[in-house]
Design a protein around this motif. Structure first.
Motif, PDB file in Angstrom:
ATOM      1  N   ASP A 202      50.399  65.609  43.710  1.00 13.15           N
ATOM      2  CA  ASP A 202      50.440  64.371  44.478  1.00 13.15           C
ATOM      3  C   ASP A 202      49.048  63.752  44.607  1.00 13.15           C
ATOM      4  O   ASP A 202      48.545  63.538  45.703  1.00 13.15           O
ATOM      5  CB  ASP A 202      51.033  64.649  45.877  1.00 13.15           C
ATOM      6  N   TYR A 203      48.414  63.481  43.469  1.00 13.50           N
ATOM      7  CA  TYR A 203      47.069  62.932  43.511  1.00 13.50           C
ATOM      8  C   TYR A 203      47.031  61.582  42.803  1.00 13.50           C
ATOM      9  O   TYR A 203      47.915  61.237  42.032  1.00 13.50           O
ATOM     10  CB  TYR A 203      46.062  63.890  42.859  1.00 13.50           C
ATOM     11  N   ALA A 204      45.992  60.813  43.046  1.00 16.23           N
ATOM     12  CA  ALA A 204      45.781  59.522  42.397  1.00 16.23           C
ATOM     13  C   ALA A 204      44.323  59.415  42.010  1.00 16.23           C
ATOM     14  O   ALA A 204      43.468  60.118  42.559  1.00 16.23           O
ATOM     15  CB  ALA A 204      46.168  58.379  43.335  1.00 16.23           C
ATOM     16  N   GLU A 205      44.023  58.543  41.044  1.00 16.64           N
ATOM     17  CA  GLU A 205      42.648  58.285  40.660  1.00 16.64           C
ATOM     18  C   GLU A 205      42.253  56.892  41.115  1.00 16.64           C
ATOM     19  O   GLU A 205      43.085  55.980  41.178  1.00 16.64           O
ATOM     20  CB  GLU A 205      42.482  58.408  39.143  1.00 16.64           C
ATOM     21  N   ASP A 207      41.083  53.246  41.090  1.00 14.69           N
ATOM     22  CA  ASP A 207      41.130  52.136  40.143  1.00 14.69           C
ATOM     23  C   ASP A 207      39.983  51.197  40.480  1.00 14.69           C
ATOM     24  O   ASP A 207      40.038  50.454  41.455  1.00 14.69           O
ATOM     25  CB  ASP A 207      42.483  51.414  40.260  1.00 14.69           C
TER      26      ASP A 207
END
Length: 319
Positions: A202-205, A207
């Protein structure tokens, strides 16, 4: 409570070596009593009208700082002439100080039984060899102030407030520690250190918004993914803050503006300010963006040890 322990010696009597004027706070004794401050003295002990109880607070016996008229007997401190008798005797202040110190010990319940039990526990502990440190000086058996530092004495007991302050505000380095379930409430900086055996869920990078320009500037310190809407044809691509060791990537979502037909040249790429080189693509096919207005391509740039060579993987014409 005074909580004062004053010094006392038996049968000491001397005289003032100099006048103690009214309002004076420095006393000069003829003889050394053999003890240091603090101590109580009675000046003119045999005179009902001139008798005064004072406290020797600090300094040498012949230059002693004193507190006058402890019994509030005199509205104005009397003047005592040189040669006046000064006696170190038991006064009520000694008894009051002893009572204060006893009352400060907050014992409840059966004191005799508690002390007997505590004595037995200490004896048992020592006999078992559990106490292996040198005797702690009585002066060290105090609580810390509200600041704990790495060089504090291990024999001093921190207060609960000091521990909370240290946990909340102080900077500490954890080494060889195992953390249980942890919830982070702020940003964490990895300091370019290796993290191994990690499972991400459940991770995001981040933007990052890349600004359109003929010379496209991409700073990996702002994230390893980004997006740009091209309003220019790109002639140079300059990358900064590319990690010096290992493989790193930057993935860029490229959208043509309403005009379209913007191009992106890859023959002038720079990494961390090094010399310009041409980017490499599979089969030396180069990079040709989709030309229609609002069309979308994805271009991934791959770096190895921040060398001058940039590997480019295009994925074109997303619909």
């Amino acid at each position: 409570m005074a909580l004062t322990e004053t010094n006392i010696v038996n049968a000491f009597e001397t005289t003032l070596a100099a006048q103690l004027a009214s309002g004076g706070t420095t006393m000069n004794l003829t003889d050394d009593p053999g003890v240091a401050a603090p101590a109580y003295f009675v000046i003119a002990p045999d005179s009902d009208s001139a008798r005064e109880v004072i406290k020797w607070d600090s300094g040498a016996y012949n230059n002693a700082s004193v507190t006058r008229d402890l019994d509030s007997k005199h509205g104005t401190d009397p003047t005592h002439a040189s040669g006046t008798t000064v006696r170190l005797a038991v006064v009520k202040q000694h008894i009051e100080d002893a009572h204060d110190r006893i009352n400060d010990i907050a014992l409840t319940g059966d004191v005799t039984g508690t002390l007997a039990s505590a004595t037995q526990d200490v004896a048992t502990t020592i006999a078992a060899g559990a106490v292996d440190f040198a005797m702690i000086n009585q002066g060290d058996l105090i609580t810390q102030s509200e600041t704990i530092t790495s060089n504090d004495s291990d024999t001093k007991i921190p207060t609960a407030a000091a521990v909370k302050n240290y946990a909340d505000a102080e900077t500490a380095t954890l080494t060889n520690k195992t953390l249980g379930a942890v919830t982070l409430s702020g940003a964490v900086t990895g300091g370019d250190q290796t993290i191994s055996a990690a499972v991400l869920k459940d991770y995001a990078e981040t933007d990052q918004d890349v600004t359109s320009a003929a010379v496209l500037a991409i700073d990996l310190a702002n994230g390893n993914t980004g997006s740009v809407t091209l309003a220019h044809s790109v002639t140079d691509i300059d990358f900064t803050n590319v990690p010096a060791a290992g493989i790193s990537t930057f993935t860029l979502i490229v959208t043509q503006d309403g005009t379209g037909s913007r191009t992106m040249a890859i023959n002038k790429t720079t990494v961390n300010g090094q010399a310009e080189t041409a980017g490499k693509t599979a089969g030396a096919a180069g990079l040709t963006l989709s030309t229609a207005a609002a069309s979308i391509d994805i271009v991934t740039f791959i770096f190895k040890d921040a060398s001058t060579t940039v590997f480019i993987v295009p994925q074109l014409a997303f619909a």
